[in-house]
Scaffold this motif. Structure first.
Motif, short mmCIF file in Angstrom:
data_model
loop_
_atom_site.label_atom_id
_atom_site.label_comp_id
_atom_site.label_asym_id
_atom_site.label_seq_id
_atom_site.Cartn_x
_atom_site.Cartn_y
_atom_site.Cartn_z
N SER A 141 3.20 6.06 9.25
CA SER A 141 2.02 6.77 8.74
C SER A 141 1.39 7.61 9.84
O SER A 141 0.96 8.75 9.59
CB SER A 141 0.99 5.77 8.21
N MET A 195 0.85 -1.18 0.00
CA MET A 195 0.00 0.00 0.00
C MET A 195 0.90 1.24 0.00
O MET A 195 1.85 1.32 0.75
CB MET A 195 -0.88 -0.04 1.28
N GLU A 196 0.59 2.20 -0.85
CA GLU A 196 1.34 3.46 -0.90
C GLU A 196 1.16 4.24 0.40
O GLU A 196 0.14 4.09 1.06
CB GLU A 196 0.87 4.31 -2.08
N GLU A 205 -1.41 -5.25 6.62
CA GLU A 205 0.02 -4.92 6.51
C GLU A 205 0.86 -6.05 7.10
O GLU A 205 0.41 -6.76 8.02
CB GLU A 205 0.32 -3.61 7.24
N ARG A 214 -9.05 6.32 8.62
CA ARG A 214 -10.42 5.78 8.55
C ARG A 214 -10.69 4.77 9.67
O ARG A 214 -11.82 4.62 10.11
CB ARG A 214 -10.68 5.11 7.20
N ASP A 232 0.44 7.42 1.13
CA ASP A 232 -0.76 8.26 1.26
C ASP A 232 -2.02 7.41 1.41
O ASP A 232 -2.91 7.75 2.17
CB ASP A 232 -0.90 9.20 0.06
N GLU A 233 -2.05 6.31 0.69
CA GLU A 233 -3.18 5.38 0.79
C GLU A 233 -3.23 4.76 2.19
O GLU A 233 -4.30 4.64 2.79
CB GLU A 233 -3.02 4.30 -0.27
N LEU A 234 -2.06 4.40 2.71
CA LEU A 234 -1.98 3.82 4.05
C LEU A 234 -2.39 4.84 5.11
O LEU A 234 -3.12 4.51 6.04
CB LEU A 234 -0.58 3.29 4.32
N LYS A 235 -1.93 6.08 4.95
CA LYS A 235 -2.31 7.13 5.91
C LYS A 235 -3.82 7.29 5.96
O LYS A 235 -4.40 7.37 7.05
CB LYS A 235 -1.65 8.46 5.53
N GLN A 236 -4.47 7.31 4.81
CA GLN A 236 -5.92 7.48 4.77
C GLN A 236 -6.63 6.26 5.37
O GLN A 236 -7.63 6.40 6.08
CB GLN A 236 -6.40 7.74 3.34
N ALA A 237 -6.09 5.08 5.12
CA ALA A 237 -6.68 3.86 5.69
C ALA A 237 -6.54 3.85 7.21
O ALA A 237 -7.48 3.48 7.92
CB ALA A 237 -6.01 2.63 5.08
#
Length: 108
Positions: free
Chosen positions: A42, A1-2, A33, A12, A4-9
């Motif tokens: 993150s 997972m990138e 992960e 959430r 920025d994608e991980l940060k948003q996940a």
């Protein structure tokens, strides 16, 4: 997972308040992960770069629900890590004196 994608996940999945805290392992399982290192990085980014009040304590990670909750976490960190750093300083100084006795003394 990138990143920025991980940060948003991560964002959430975190809830407000200590009662809903998630451990690093729980976040790891939810996000699929391999380890918690990328999650911790993150979370640091979310705090430092994005300004999210994420608390990590003995219960897990959660979003501060109130300013007071954040203040309590800050006091706990200051008191805990202050003593830990002071002990590390003291023990390192003792070790330095034992290891380098008779040699030019380093100033800490």
């Amino acid at each position: 997972m990138e990143i920025d994608e991980l940060k948003q996940a991560v964002l959430r999945n975190l809830s407000k308040g200590q009662a809903k805290a998630l451990t690093g392992k729980q976040l790891q399982d939810r996000l699929g992960e391999r380890d918690t290192r990328s999650i911790r990085l993150s979370i640091i980014d979310l705090i430092v770069q994005d300004g999210h009040a994420i608390i990590g304590d003995s219960k897990g990670y959660y979003l501060a629900e109130t300013k007071e909750e954040c203040d309590i976490a800050l006091d706990t960190l200051r008191n805990s890590y202050g003593m830990m750093l002071f002990r590390h300083y003291k023990y390192l100084k003792i070790a330095r004196n034992k290891k380098f006795s008779g040699q030019l003394e380093m100033r800490l």
